[in-house]
Design a protein around this motif. Structure first.
Motif, PDB file in Angstrom:
ATOM      1  N   PHE A   1     -51.698  49.769 -11.821  1.00 12.47           N
ATOM      2  CA  PHE A   1     -52.178  49.817 -13.204  1.00 12.47           C
ATOM      3  C   PHE A   1     -52.530  48.426 -13.738  1.00 12.47           C
ATOM      4  CE2 PHE A   1     -49.766  53.809 -13.050  1.00 12.47           C
ATOM      5  CZ  PHE A   1     -50.649  54.676 -13.671  1.00 12.47           C
ATOM      6  N   TYR A   2     -52.019  47.392 -13.088  1.00 15.72           N
ATOM      7  CA  TYR A   2     -52.233  46.028 -13.560  1.00 15.72           C
ATOM      8  C   TYR A   2     -53.104  45.211 -12.600  1.00 15.72           C
ATOM      9  CZ  TYR A   2     -48.677  47.355 -16.864  1.00 15.72           C
ATOM     10  OH  TYR A   2     -47.989  48.003 -17.859  1.00 15.72           O
ATOM     11  N   LYS A   3     -53.766  45.897 -11.684  1.00 15.72           N
ATOM     12  CA  LYS A   3     -54.652  45.246 -10.721  1.00 15.72           C
ATOM     13  C   LYS A   3     -56.088  45.715 -10.940  1.00 15.72           C
ATOM     14  CE  LYS A   3     -51.161  43.142  -8.846  1.00 15.72           C
ATOM     15  NZ  LYS A   3     -51.008  41.677  -9.033  1.00 15.72           N
ATOM     16  N   TYR A   4     -56.999  45.198 -10.114  1.00 15.79           N
ATOM     17  CA  TYR A   4     -58.417  45.526 -10.207  1.00 15.79           C
ATOM     18  C   TYR A   4     -58.616  47.041 -10.309  1.00 15.79           C
ATOM     19  CZ  TYR A   4     -63.312  45.942  -8.696  1.00 15.79           C
ATOM     20  OH  TYR A   4     -64.649  46.254  -8.613  1.00 15.79           O
ATOM     21  N   GLY A   5     -59.358  47.461 -11.310  1.00 14.07           N
ATOM     22  CA  GLY A   5     -59.586  48.885 -11.539  1.00 14.07           C
ATOM     23  C   GLY A   5     -58.569  49.513 -12.469  1.00 14.07           C
ATOM     24  N   GLY A   6     -57.537  48.737 -12.845  1.00 15.28           N
ATOM     25  CA  GLY A   6     -56.493  49.266 -13.713  1.00 15.28           C
ATOM     26  C   GLY A   6     -56.631  48.756 -15.133  1.00 15.28           C
ATOM     27  N   GLY A   7     -55.508  48.811 -15.862  1.00 13.20           N
ATOM     28  CA  GLY A   7     -55.509  48.434 -17.273  1.00 13.20           C
ATOM     29  C   GLY A   7     -55.652  49.654 -18.156  1.00 13.20           C
ATOM     30  N   PRO A   8     -55.319  49.532 -19.428  1.00  8.91           N
ATOM     31  CA  PRO A   8     -55.319  50.688 -20.328  1.00  8.91           C
ATOM     32  C   PRO A   8     -56.697  51.278 -20.558  1.00  8.91           C
ATOM     33  CG  PRO A   8     -54.987  48.657 -21.566  1.00  8.91           C
ATOM     34  CD  PRO A   8     -54.865  48.297 -20.121  1.00  8.91           C
ATOM     35  N   MET A   9     -57.753  50.443 -20.556  1.00  6.62           N
ATOM     36  CA  MET A   9     -59.090  50.986 -20.788  1.00  6.62           C
ATOM     37  C   MET A   9     -59.563  51.801 -19.586  1.00  6.62           C
ATOM     38  SD  MET A   9     -61.539  51.386 -22.940  1.00  6.62           S
ATOM     39  CE  MET A   9     -61.334  50.150 -24.226  1.00  6.62           C
ATOM     40  N   MET A  10     -59.366  51.288 -18.391  1.00  5.74           N
ATOM     41  CA  MET A  10     -59.817  52.001 -17.200  1.00  5.74           C
ATOM     42  C   MET A  10     -58.938  53.202 -16.898  1.00  5.74           C
ATOM     43  SD  MET A  10     -62.539  50.427 -16.337  1.00  5.74           S
ATOM     44  CE  MET A  10     -62.925  50.787 -14.628  1.00  5.74           C
ATOM     45  N   ASP A  11     -57.661  53.128 -17.275  1.00  4.68           N
ATOM     46  CA  ASP A  11     -56.748  54.235 -17.002  1.00  4.68           C
ATOM     47  C   ASP A  11     -56.872  55.357 -18.030  1.00  4.68           C
ATOM     48  OD1 ASP A  11     -54.540  55.674 -15.835  1.00  4.68           O
ATOM     49  OD2 ASP A  11     -53.307  54.919 -17.471  1.00  4.68           O
ATOM     50  N   MET A  12     -56.740  55.028 -19.304  1.00  4.26           N
ATOM     51  CA  MET A  12     -56.752  56.044 -20.359  1.00  4.26           C
ATOM     52  C   MET A  12     -58.053  56.102 -21.141  1.00  4.26           C
ATOM     53  SD  MET A  12     -53.965  57.653 -20.077  1.00  4.26           S
ATOM     54  CE  MET A  12     -53.972  58.572 -21.616  1.00  4.26           C
ATOM     55  N   GLY A  13     -58.802  55.005 -21.136  1.00  4.28           N
ATOM     56  CA  GLY A  13     -60.063  54.976 -21.853  1.00  4.28           C
ATOM     57  C   GLY A  13     -61.042  56.077 -21.485  1.00  4.28           C
ATOM     58  N   PRO A  14     -61.112  56.496 -20.198  1.00  4.75           N
ATOM     59  CA  PRO A  14     -62.055  57.568 -19.864  1.00  4.75           C
ATOM     60  C   PRO A  14     -61.869  58.838 -20.697  1.00  4.75           C
ATOM     61  CG  PRO A  14     -61.311  56.512 -17.858  1.00  4.75           C
ATOM     62  CD  PRO A  14     -60.502  55.914 -18.977  1.00  4.75           C
ATOM     63  N   TYR A  15     -60.616  59.180 -21.043  1.00  5.43           N
ATOM     64  CA  TYR A  15     -60.392  60.372 -21.864  1.00  5.43           C
ATOM     65  C   TYR A  15     -60.984  60.176 -23.257  1.00  5.43           C
ATOM     66  CZ  TYR A  15     -56.945  61.445 -18.237  1.00  5.43           C
ATOM     67  OH  TYR A  15     -56.336  61.681 -17.044  1.00  5.43           O
ATOM     68  N   TYR A  16     -60.793  58.991 -23.807  1.00  3.07           N
ATOM     69  CA  TYR A  16     -61.239  58.713 -25.167  1.00  3.07           C
ATOM     70  C   TYR A  16     -62.764  58.579 -25.231  1.00  3.07           C
ATOM     71  CZ  TYR A  16     -56.412  58.084 -26.607  1.00  3.07           C
ATOM     72  OH  TYR A  16     -55.087  58.309 -26.909  1.00  3.07           O
ATOM     73  N   ILE A  17     -63.329  57.816 -24.312  1.00  2.00           N
ATOM     74  CA  ILE A  17     -64.775  57.612 -24.318  1.00  2.00           C
ATOM     75  C   ILE A  17     -65.503  58.925 -24.025  1.00  2.00           C
ATOM     76  CG2 ILE A  17     -66.695  56.460 -23.164  1.00  2.00           C
ATOM     77  CD1 ILE A  17     -65.051  54.649 -25.012  1.00  2.00           C
ATOM     78  N   THR A  18     -65.010  59.693 -23.072  1.00  2.00           N
ATOM     79  CA  THR A  18     -65.659  60.968 -22.754  1.00  2.00           C
ATOM     80  C   THR A  18     -65.618  61.909 -23.950  1.00  2.00           C
ATOM     81  OG1 THR A  18     -65.097  60.750 -20.409  1.00  2.00           O
ATOM     82  CG2 THR A  18     -65.675  62.950 -21.184  1.00  2.00           C
ATOM     83  N   ALA A  19     -64.473  61.998 -24.615  1.00  2.00           N
ATOM     84  CA  ALA A  19     -64.369  62.868 -25.795  1.00  2.00           C
ATOM     85  C   ALA A  19     -65.300  62.393 -26.901  1.00  2.00           C
ATOM     86  CB  ALA A  19     -62.930  62.906 -26.296  1.00  2.00           C
ATOM     87  N   MET A  20     -65.319  61.091 -27.164  1.00  2.00           N
ATOM     88  CA  MET A  20     -66.130  60.568 -28.263  1.00  2.00           C
ATOM     89  C   MET A  20     -67.626  60.738 -28.003  1.00  2.00           C
ATOM     90  SD  MET A  20     -63.893  57.165 -29.152  1.00  2.00           S
ATOM     91  CE  MET A  20     -63.710  56.913 -30.906  1.00  2.00           C
TER      92      MET A  20
END
Length: 352
Positions: free
Chosen positions: A169-188
């Motif tokens: 979660f804290y390496k390349y491809g991770g972080g809060p935006m890449m992990d949870m952001g897809p749910y928020y961006i897709t919904a919005m």
């Protein structure tokens, strides 16, 4: 009925709900085999769900003539290579979110799929659940009038206290935006349409994290990605939205997503779920009201997007709601937060 044959690559935490739904609910598909770097995980899942084949490696699955579609649920930084190799071997691919770990990876995969006349689709598919589908109908039916703005907040203190292996979660491809952001961006974007520009500021609040999960208690993680990201999105419709995602906050009472219209405010449920509650405020009501959900798929719907893709494969077209047209735009927006912060300016989204 000819069922679409699926091979699953990666048998991690999220695999169970996919396997359960495909083997019990989504009868238009069939899981023909599993593959995981830890063979014991694949063996356990195969025994539990009655799956007859375990592949030695992913290439064995890609070369299996019985397979129509690869389900890629590896770790985020592995999505690109697994999807790329599957496409090179002539297989359609549905990937867990995100499509890739960078905009360059996503761009390459979309181009490769088009070149090979193959389909790429992907998660999240929670927007197909009753909660966000109900919100979509309320907007379309004019309950808040013309949408003028939105706000979203994903505030937590990271997964290191509960996830059995949280380092990625804290390496390349991770972080809060890449992990949870897809749910928020897709919904919005599903509710408000395409994003035009992103302007953001990001930071890495802590250089190290201490794991408190029982599997790695007390071990340290070096943080390589942004863990506090906040920015503004301008939608093509003219609406303005804000989104903050972080792994650095101990507690927050902020809402998941709110949509603001000329006639009222719509309170959108957690986009990481399939159900509600859905709430609405209109000034003539004088209070916030919880509304009934208008559709099915109220819980545990993981795999609905995969089902949409399987139907498209079966019917011979590429017009499905979880296609790369949606997942690439989501990746473009997700990665634009860091790109904007680094460049010190607004980033324009690609038109696809």
């Amino acid at each position: 009925m000819n069922r679409v044959k699926v091979a699953m690559i990666g048998v991690g935490n999220i695999s169970g709900i996919y396997l359960k739904n495909i083997t019990t609910r989504f009868t238009e598909m069939k899981i023909v085999g599993l593959c995981d770097l830890v063979r014991e995980k694949a063996e356990k899942a195969a025994a539990e769900y009655g799956i007859g084949k375990i592949y030695t490696d992913m290439y064995e699955a890609f070369d299996d003539p019985a397979v129509d579609l690869i389900l890629n649920i590896t770790r985020p930084f592995q999505h690109y290579e697994v999807t790329k190799q599957a496409l090179l071997h002539g297989k359609h691919v549905y990937s867990e979110k995100p499509l890739g770990a960078s905009i360059e990876e996503g761009r390459e995969l979309v181009a490769l799929a088009a070149e090979r006349k193959l389909m790429v689709g992907g998660a999240p598919d929670t927007f197909l659940g009753a909660g966000i589908q109900t919100c979509k109908k309320l907007i379309d039916d004019g309950f808040i009038g013309r949408p003028v703005g939105a706000s979203g907040f994903m505030m937590s203190h990271g997964p290191e206290s509960w996830h059995p292996d949280p380092e990625f979660f804290y390496k390349y491809g991770g972080g809060p935006m890449m992990d949870m952001g897809p749910y928020y961006i897709t919904a919005m974007t599903y509710l408000l349409g395409r994003v035009e520009t992103v302007s953001a500021t990001t930071s890495r609040s802590f250089q190290q994290r201490t794991m408190t999960c029982k599997e790695h208690y007390g071990e340290k993680i070096d943080v390589d990605v942004s863990t506090f990201l906040s920015g503004t999105m301008r939608f093509e419709s003219g609406a303005v939205g804000t989104l903050t995602t972080t792994f650095d906050v101990w507690r927050s009472t902020l809402p998941c997503i709110e949509l603001y219209g000329e006639k009222g405010t719509l309170f959108v449920p957690d986009p990481n779920t399939f159900d509600g509650p859905v709430k609405l405020y209109r000034p003539e009501d004088g209070e916030v009201r919880e509304l009934p959900l208008l559709f099915g798929n109220r819980e545990h719907g993981r795999g609905l997007g995969l089902l949409e893709m399987a139907r498209a494969i079966r019917d011979g077209h590429d017009d499905f709601i979880t296609s790369s047209r949606r997942t690439f735009h989501t990746l473009d927006v997700l990665t634009a937060f860091d790109r904007s912060s680094l460049a010190g300016r607004a980033i324009e989204m690609e038109k696809r």
